[in-house]
Design an enzyme around this catalytic site. Structure first.
Site, PDB file in Angstrom:
ATOM      1  CE  LYS A  13     -15.824   9.967  -5.005  1.00  0.00           C
ATOM      2  NZ  LYS A  13     -14.534   9.708  -4.734  1.00  0.00           N
TER       3      LYS A  13
ATOM      4  N   GLY B 246      -9.941   1.310  10.747  1.00  0.00           N
ATOM      5  CA  GLY B 246     -10.416   0.651   9.273  1.00  0.00           C
ATOM      6  C   GLY B 246      -9.154  -0.211   8.872  1.00  0.00           C
TER       7      GLY B 246
ATOM      8  CG  ASN C 107      -7.768  -1.800  -0.817  1.00  0.00           C
ATOM      9  OD1 ASN C 107      -6.589  -2.201  -0.864  1.00  0.00           O
ATOM     10  ND2 ASN C 107      -8.288  -1.177  -2.146  1.00  0.00           N
TER      11      ASN C 107
ATOM     12  N   GLY D  44      -6.477   0.397   4.869  1.00  0.00           N
ATOM     13  CA  GLY D  44      -6.000   0.433   6.344  1.00  0.00           C
ATOM     14  C   GLY D  44      -5.033  -0.843   6.250  1.00  0.00           C
ATOM     15  CE1 TYR D  45      -3.645  -7.508   6.845  1.00  0.00           C
ATOM     16  CE2 TYR D  45      -3.392  -7.678   4.394  1.00  0.00           C
ATOM     17  CZ  TYR D  45      -3.224  -7.950   5.857  1.00  0.00           C
ATOM     18  OH  TYR D  45      -2.564  -9.139   5.850  1.00  0.00           O
TER      19      TYR D  45
END
Ligand code: NAD
Length: 420
Positions: A102, A214, A217, A219-220
């Site tokens: 990361k 949320g 990207n 959650g939808y």
């Protein structure tokens, strides 16, 4: 306790439950390498400003380091170390030949002009030219980083390498080697997981009420998939608040998205075309949304949403973690005691990194797949990973989170020992 200490606690809980070689555990207690770079950037006003960039390469025991780049004012090393450890576990859970990493820059990108953002990103790519690499370390988007930022990194790296090198980074625009299906991949992967869980717990979509925090990207897409399959999506929210269906019939997320686009928010009323109902639908705060009685609660926004403070008011039977780290360890323990099933992030949202891996494979072979081919390859990986975790959950009589860590550690142990 900082984020990395929390992650180590999860690692230890799994190591204490399974037969794990002490060498593997000792190796995995620390990242392989931490790189810190200084990034001088010429600002639009002519001044030179110095930013700091990081890359934590946690483990490459199973393949090149893989993990996102985060641009955020609160980026700090302990957080990046935790996220890099989780990436290591996530890649091992889905069995892809990648390690964990990361990185990020301590910056508020919203305060930069487009030109400043590009110069900062290209400076990072130059400073990391010997750190990143298609067979070395392959970054991806994370908080506040976009396909455009991935494109700049790919472009700068390719210039230095003197050759087109799309496989150095994933999450690129499709025009320069991004993968079809990447946008929906995380939600789609989670949906396969829910289907498997539904079989085990004998859940019926029509009888199952879902609340999602949320509406971006992840959650939808998840909301749409669940609605299409017949689940009753009774609560949705974004950063400005949420909406709850008081009759619990279920909302069509596409209608809620249309509402968000026209009014800039999703609360207060539910509209189907021009017909709106403000009586049976209620605006709620984000705090209240999480406390809505439901069968499945899906945090798909930020970390640390279910905490010691609100855990006793969570009224779901299942928590499906689509965000990374939405549940604090103390809250996790309380959910366990209340027998609330938590499907951990390192399984639930692993569809994203799996399709990132597919992007890397396509870049390396120079042959591109259709969205249907991508999903066809994603589906068995997610279903088999769920089954493998469920088996360990029963075998070790432990939570799905510990079981997921156990699966990852078994695979990491095999790779580490094969090299010794
Ligand atoms: P996004 O930026 O597209 O969407 C985030 C959503 O959360 C937005 O709708 C925003 O309004 C909402 N939000 C922000 N603060 C909120 C709050 N306090 N309460 C309720 N909603 C809030 O981001 P995304 O890509 O959908 O990612 C969401 C989460 O999923 C993150 O934790 C991310 O790390 C994780 N994740 C994403 C992917 C991926 O493929 N995008 C993969 C793995 C994990």
């Amino acid at each position: 306790m900082n984020a990395f200490q929390n992650a180590l606690k999860q690692l230890k809980a799994a190591a204490d439950t399974m037969p794990l070689d002490s060498t593997t555990l000792e190796i995995l207690k620390n990242p392989d390498r931490i790189v810190e770079v200084s990034l001088p950037v010429r600002m639009d006003n002519g001044a030179l400003k110095i930013f700091t960039g990081y890359r934590v390469q946690y483990s490459n025991a199973r393949g090149p380091y893989k993990g996102g780049l985060r641009y955020h004012i609160k980026v700090d090393l302990n957080e990046l170390k935790a996220l890099a450890l989780w990436m290591t576990m996530k890649c091992a859970v889905v069995g892809i030949p990648m390690g964990g990493a990361k990185g990020g820059i301590t910056v508020d990108p919203k305060k930069l002009s487009a030109g400043e953002l590009e110069r900062l990103t290209r400076a990072l790519a130059r400073a990391m030219k010997d750190v990143f690499g298609p067979d070395r370390d392959v970054p991806a988007p994370d908080v506040n980083t976009t396909p455009k930022i991935m494109a700049w990194i790919m472009d700068e790296y390719s210039k230095i390498a003197g050759q087109s090198t799309p496989a150095v980074i994933t999450g690129k625009p499709i025009a320069i080697g991004g993968s079809a299906g990447r946008e929906a991949a995380t939600g789609q992967g989670a949906y396969y997981v829910i289907e498997e869980l539904a079989k085990k717990l004998k859940m019926q979509p029509k009888k199952t009420a879902v609340v999602i925090q949320g509406f971006g990207n992840v959650g939808y897409h998840m909301a749409n998939l669940m609605h299409t399959a017949g689940y009753r999506v009774i609560g949705l929210s974004d950063s400005r608040g949420g909406i709850v269906d008081l009759r619990k019939i279920g909302m069509d997320p596409k209608n809620v998205m249309a509402q968000k686009k026209s009014r800039g928010m999703i609360g207060e009323m539910y509209c189907i075309g021009s017909v709106c109902d403000g009586t049976n639908y209620k605006a709620v705060s984000n705090e209240k949304l999480l406390e809505t009685p439901c069968d499945i609660l899906i945090p798909a926004a930020l970390e640390h949403q279910i905490t010691n403070k609100n855990v006793s008011r969570i009224k779901a039977k299942i928590v499906l973690e689509l965000a990374n780290g939405p549940t604090t360890p103390e809250a996790d323990e309380k959910l366990r005691r209340r027998k609330i099933v938590v499907v951990p992030d390192i399984l639930a949202n692993a569809g994203g990194v799996t399709v990132s891996y597919f992007e890397w494979v396509q870049n390396k072979q120079g042959l591109y797949w259709t969205e249907a081919e991508v999903l066809q390859k994603l589906e068995p990986i997610m279903r088999q990973s769920f089954d493998a975790i469920w088996d360990r959950h029963l075998k070790y009589k432990t939570t799905l989170r510990v079981a997921a860590f156990i699966l990852a550690l078994e695979r990491l142990q095999n790779s580490i020992k094969a090299r010794l």
